[in-house]
Structures are given as C-alpha cells and as structure tokens.
Design a protein around this motif. Structure first.
Motif, PDB file in Angstrom:
ATOM      1  N   ASN A 234     -13.736 -42.492  72.675  1.00  0.00           N
ATOM      2  CA  ASN A 234     -12.352 -42.701  72.238  1.00  0.00           C
ATOM      3  C   ASN A 234     -12.257 -43.989  71.425  1.00  0.00           C
ATOM      4  OD1 ASN A 234     -12.118 -44.897  73.959  1.00  0.00           O
ATOM      5  ND2 ASN A 234     -11.020 -43.788  75.559  1.00  0.00           N
ATOM      6  N   PRO A 235     -11.093 -44.251  70.812  1.00  0.00           N
ATOM      7  CA  PRO A 235     -10.974 -45.439  69.938  1.00  0.00           C
ATOM      8  C   PRO A 235     -11.274 -46.752  70.661  1.00  0.00           C
ATOM      9  CG  PRO A 235      -9.155 -43.943  69.537  1.00  0.00           C
ATOM     10  CD  PRO A 235      -9.889 -43.409  70.733  1.00  0.00           C
ATOM     11  N   LYS A 236     -11.166 -46.774  72.003  1.00  0.00           N
ATOM     12  CA  LYS A 236     -11.488 -48.006  72.727  1.00  0.00           C
ATOM     13  C   LYS A 236     -12.999 -48.165  72.941  1.00  0.00           C
ATOM     14  CE  LYS A 236      -8.018 -47.128  75.774  1.00  0.00           C
ATOM     15  NZ  LYS A 236      -7.425 -47.121  77.100  1.00  0.00           N
ATOM     16  N   LYS A 265     -10.878 -38.713  63.461  1.00  0.00           N
ATOM     17  CA  LYS A 265     -12.005 -39.544  63.035  1.00  0.00           C
ATOM     18  C   LYS A 265     -11.476 -40.934  62.637  1.00  0.00           C
ATOM     19  CE  LYS A 265     -14.498 -37.886  59.594  1.00  0.00           C
ATOM     20  NZ  LYS A 265     -15.406 -37.004  58.822  1.00  0.00           N
ATOM     21  N   LYS A 266     -10.379 -40.915  61.877  1.00  0.00           N
ATOM     22  CA  LYS A 266      -9.788 -42.187  61.417  1.00  0.00           C
ATOM     23  C   LYS A 266      -9.349 -43.059  62.584  1.00  0.00           C
ATOM     24  CE  LYS A 266      -8.062 -41.162  56.806  1.00  0.00           C
ATOM     25  NZ  LYS A 266      -7.024 -40.192  56.461  1.00  0.00           N
ATOM     26  N   LYS A 267      -8.860 -42.412  63.650  1.00  0.00           N
ATOM     27  CA  LYS A 267      -8.431 -43.178  64.827  1.00  0.00           C
ATOM     28  C   LYS A 267      -9.614 -43.771  65.576  1.00  0.00           C
ATOM     29  CE  LYS A 267      -4.217 -40.659  66.055  1.00  0.00           C
ATOM     30  NZ  LYS A 267      -3.644 -39.759  67.087  1.00  0.00           N
TER      31      LYS A 267
END
Ligand code: GTP
Ligand code: SPV
Ligand code: MN
Length: 587
Positions: A234-236, A265-267
């Motif tokens: 995930n983004p984190k 993908k961008k996130k």
C-alpha cells in the motif's frame, strides 16, 4: 557426487531396469547446462532462438499427442482404493509397479540417464523438501534447472539422509496408449513414462509439490496447495500477502504479476510476486499461516500473455527462457502466440512444425496450452521475500474459477469452516491445460481435483483441522472470486487483469475490518467496488455482485450429488455448511 547409500542403491536399481548407456549427474553448473543445450540443438530436440532479441532462449516442440497433462492416465497408488478416494484413478501398488516395470525395462537403451538432485523451496529452508529425478530427456533437465533449485548444493543438503522423493521419468516412445503418470505416496515415489510434456514430466511440479506433498502435509500438519502467492504493497509501504487457488489456466500467473490501474499505481500501490502456481503453507510459532513458493521459475501459459495483459510475465520471458509449442516467426527467429499482439508473422512455423502464412492461416499458430519456462529472477516484480526460508505471512486466501454464470465477482466466507466449504464447492470450466473437452463445468475443490494425493474427503478434513490449529485472531479470511462472468452475448462482464486489483483492495480492507459488506445467502458481498476510471455501467456492476437464489438452489443440487460420492468420509463441518447454505437460501 555422493556417497549416500539410499540414493546410490535406488539409482542402481533404476539403472538396472532401464539400462541406459550412460549415467550423468547434473551438478547444476552453467558449463554443464550449456553443453546440454548445445547437444539438444545439435540433435534437433531444441531450437536456438534469436540470441540478440532473446538471449539464452530456446524452443521445443512436443509430439502432437503430448501437449497437456493427462488426468485419465494419472494414478494415486495407495495401499487401498479408499485412501486414494473416489475422484483419483487408483491401482494396487504392486500391480502398478509390475505393469510399469515391463514398460521401463530397457527403455533407456542407447540413451543417457540424467540424475537431477533438486530442492523444492530454498535449499535448507524448514519448508523445503528434496527430490531426485532420473530422466532420459535433456528438455526435462533444462526445464528442471529453471523450475527448481538443482545440483550439488542439494546433494550436500541431503547428506546421508534417505528422505528424498524418488522420481523416474522415461520418454520411451511417447505412446499415449502406454502413458502413465503414477504417484506412490507411501513410498515417496513418482514414475512417469511415455510423455515429454510439462506437468507430466517435470516431476518436481504437480507430481511432487502437489500430489506427494499434499499427502506429506496431511501426515505432518502442513498444506500443499495449487495457489499463487502475492504481496500487495500500500502507499504506506506495508505489504500484505494473499494466496489464491484457481484451476489450471484460470488466471494465477496473471493475478500474481498484476499491475494496478493507473490511479492506484499513482497512489503508490504495487503487487509483488512470490509464486504463480504452488504454495506450501505452515503454521508459524506465532500461530499465523506462512507460505513459500517451492518453485524457482514460471511454467506459464503463453497464449493471452501480452504487454497489456501481463507485462511482467512477458518481461520474464525475454532471456534464459524455454518456449514449448508456441509459433516461430521465421523472419527473425523469435516467438509468437495468439494474444501476443495483433500481428501474426507471415513467415511462420506453427506449433506442429508446419510452415504457414500466419496472416491467412485458419487454425491456431500456437497450441492453446503452449508455455514458457522462465526463471523467477527475471520477473520485474519478483518479491524481495521470494527466497525467504521462513515464508510470508498470509492475510487472505482466495478461491476462484471460470464461471460464465452463477458465481459473483467476489464474496467473503463467514468464517474458516464456511471458507473451506466455499473451496470444497468450487466449480470451473475446463481448459486446455489438461487433455479432454474444454469449457465444461466441473467440480474442482480448491483447484486440487487433479492434484490431491489422497482421499479428497480427508483433504477437506485436513483443511478444517488446520483451521483449528491457526490462532483464530490471526487466521486468514477466505474469499471467492470469478473474473469470468459472461453476459448473454458471451462477453466477459468484468475487465479483469490489472483491474482485479480493485477486488483485491476490497479483500484486504475486509481483512482489516475497513470495508462494509452485505450479508447474502452465500457470504458477504461488497456494497460496491471502486470503479474510478473504469468504463463499466451501474447495471453490469450490480449484476456482477448479485446472487440469484434460484440459480444457487440448483447449484446446491450439484454440490449434494458431488459430496454423496464421499459417503461417511465427508467431514461433518462440510455437511453442516451445506445445511446452513440451504437454510439461508430458503429463508
Ligand atoms: P496454470 O499455469 O495452468 O496453472 O494457469 P494459471 O492459473 O496461471 O492461468 P494464467 O494466469 O496463465 O491465465 C490463463 C488464461 O486466462 C490466459 O489466457 C489469460 O490471458 C486468461 N486470464 C487471466 N486472468 C484473466 C482475467 O482476469 N480475465 C480474463 N478474461 N482472462 C484472464
Ligand atoms: C497446470 O496445468 O496447472 C500447470 C501446467 O500449471 S502443468 O505443469 O502442465 O501442470
Ligand atoms: Mn497450475
């Protein structure tokens, strides 16, 4: 290479039966493998492809009658028929050994026997197991060198131990009438004869890592499953791992290497591949379920693989890969298959070896079950945990199949026991991965119908038992997906491939208690799936997430009929879940 008495005695016995002219130990060195490649090219067994565009890549064509697994000629030879169960072919072990000995006798005369020590799983991992395959096929040696860890380090790991799986393969005449793929689970022995194709002869794969290993897992308290393993970041930067069991040619490799839609993908979302076909699962000291991929490469379906559908798999095939039964572009000595692009080569050799104009040719240029054998290390999204000897912790288990109707896009089981029932009632349309009719719905519990090495009813029991041993607070949640629902015109209703990420996110949110769900007769359904940037209308999505009670009442009839064959051996937990489902449908 070894003084191991058990190995040498067995090797002696097998050599006396098959009488090869020469015995060659495979040490795993690049020099030895390179010499074998050259020999296979010289004999015509393999074709060297364009080394500028596809460095280290080779081509192999099998006999036309030898292009897929042969389930009707695959046997589980346990001491009694009951131990193999009603859905496996069975023969008395003594009778089968006698029958096969006749076929093997003298079968390697004039040929070389290669001795391949191999490890399923990283050498020395507590999950790993060792096998030795004897084969008279260089193609098998070179494929095993990609699909498993082979050679001297494996023999060193085995030491004087007699604990290895004894695998014998002879190509013989590739006669389909005398073709046998036979597992003797109690003897840790596999005998394969008269084939030279994939799952029939790369004995570390389905024969050992699923049939023999599922039996060992039942005895020793672990599981061998027909599952991909992926890590979802995930983004984190947190990574959660998911295992998914789909039948052959139903999307495991694709899901394992998924590239998220642009907006995700961008996130910062990303998928990491741990495995694409087989998972070995054990309960760790902390009570969680951990998985390793026992393989070292991908034996993937070529047709349908493109830059758009599976960029990572395609990238993995650009070097050191063996292609089997695809088409050759004669202009530049590269490969082609249906779905690679819209540009079939004009100057083409199709899979059987005929020279054709690919633009006007009516048939398939590549066999529908044509494959690539690619090293896992080639895959751009290979997980950093791929070699972790302790495996990865599993948050969710996903079952799925090809169902034009009936099964919704995704639903969640109520609990572990219900999840085992959901797996046990899986059904899917048959594919070209095995010989026989394609597109017929059949029951395929946990995608293990062709691969369970003992009585399927006991296998259900083992799943229930494992659920009792896992720490309930850490148990993976269980789901079912169907990417293959069709509308009345026969079009897929769900875009699939990268967009399956949207479903995976709902699944992980559910595992973390973050997403809402609606209770239905068959399980929890999503209230919605994120459709950002997706061209799909409300009505279609609604239908994809709906449960038609009348259709499911019909479905239950099929489930009952299927379970009836197991008689009293069917575990109570499964019967209870069937009753509960029926009650919910009739409410
Ligand atoms: P085995 O190696 O036989 O175990 O197959 P597998 O389960 O790994 O299947 P794979 O990912 O190779 O996919 C098989 C076929 O299904 C290919 O032709 C894919 O293009 C197609 N496929 C995979 N995922 C999807 C999907 O989400 N939607 C649709 N419509 N087709 C898919
Ligand atoms: C399958 O059929 O599930 C495969 C290919 O993964 S084979 O190795 O032939 O079994
Ligand atoms: Mn498979």
């Amino acid at each position: 290479m070894t003084n191991n008495k058990a190995v040498l005695n067995w090797l002696d016995e097998m050599a006396q039966m098959t009488t090869p002219d020469k015995i060659v130990w495979i040490d795993g060195s690049e020099e030895q493998l390179e010499a074998l490649r050259a020999e296979a090219v010289a004999s015509g067994e393999m074709i060297k492809l364009n080394q500028e565009k596809l460095p280290g890549c080779y081509y192999h064509r099998t006999a036309e009658n030898d292009v897929a697994r042969v389930e009707d000629r695959t046997f589980i030879c346990t001491p009694t028929k009951e131990e193999a169960g009603p859905i496996n072919n069975w023969m008395d072990p003594a009778e089968m050994y006698a029958k096969l000995r006749k076929l093997y006798t003298g079968s390697m005369k004039g040929r070389t026997m290669y001795v391949i020590p191999y490890s399923m799983g990283p050498v020395g991992s507590p999950f790993s197991k060792i096998g030795i395959e004897l084969t008279d096929s260089i193609y098998v040696v070179l494929n095993m060198a990609i699909m498993t860890r082979i050679g001297k380090p494996v023999m060193d790991q085995l030491g004087d131990d007699a604990d290895f799986v004894k695998c014998l393969h002879a190509k013989k005449d590739v006669d389909p009438e005398e073709r046998y793929i036979v597992q003797f689970p109690q003897d840790s022995t596999i005998w394969s004869i008269n084939s030279a194709y994939g799952g029939n002869v790369l004995l570390g794969k389905k024969c050992f890592a699923l049939r023999i290993a599922s039996y060992l897992g039942m005895k020793e308290g672990w599981m061998a499953e027909h599952m991909l393993i992926l890590g979802l970041e995930n983004p984190k930067g947190e990574v959660k791992y998911i295992c998914a069991a789909f039948p052959s040619a139903c999307g495991k490799t694709n899901l394992a290497m998924l590239i998220p839609p642009e907006y995700l993908k961008k996130k910062g979302y990303k998928v990491w591949t741990v495995g694409d076909d087989i998972a070995w699962l054990r309960i760790g000291p902390d009570g969680r379920l951990y998985a390793i991929n026992p393989e070292a490469g991908f034996f993937g379906v070529a047709p349908g693989t493109s830059e758009k559908t599976n960029f990572n798999a395609l990238a993995a095939t650009k070097k050191n890969t063996i292609f089997t039964n695809v088409a050759i572009n004669n202009d530049d000595n590269t490969v082609w298959w249906e779905g690679l692009d819209k540009n079939p080569p004009e100057n083409c050799t199709e899979w059987t070896g005929k020279h054709v104009n690919g633009k006007t040719y009516e048939g398939k240029l590549a066999h529908p079950n044509s494959r690539f054998t690619a090293p896992a290390v080639n895959c751009p999204c290979i997980s950093p945990e791929f070699e972790n000897p302790q495996g990865v912790p599993i948050s969710a288990i996903v079952f799925g199949g090809r169902r034009a109707k009936t099964a919704p896009l995704v639903y969640q089981a109520y609990d572990w026991q219900h999840g085992v029932f959901v797996g046990a009632t899986m059904a899917s349309e048959t594919t070209a991965a095995a010989t026989g009719a394609v597109g017929v719905v059949r029951r395929d519990p946990m995608a293990m119908k062709p691969f369970v090495g003992y009585n399927m009813a006991d296998y259900f029991g083992h799943w229930l038992e494992m659920g009792n041993k896992i720490d309930p607070a850490k148990a993976p949640k269980i789901f079912h997906v169907n990417w293959f629902r069709q509308d009345d015109e026969g079009n897929f209703m769900w875009p699939g491939f990268g967009d399956n990420m949207r479903v995976l996110l709902w699944i992980l949110d559910r595992c973390e208690g973050k997403a809402d769900a609606v209770e239905s007769a068959i399980g929890y359904l999503p209230e919605s799936i994120d459709t950002t940037d997706l061209d799909i209308n409300e009505a279609t999505l609604k239908e994809l997430l709906s449960v038609d009670k009348d259709v499911w009442k019909e479905e239950i009839k099929g489930q009952k009929e299927y379970f009836a064959q197991f008689g009293d051996r069917l575990p109570k937990g499964i019967k209870d879940e069937l009753d509960k489902l029926e009650a919910r449908l009739n409410k």
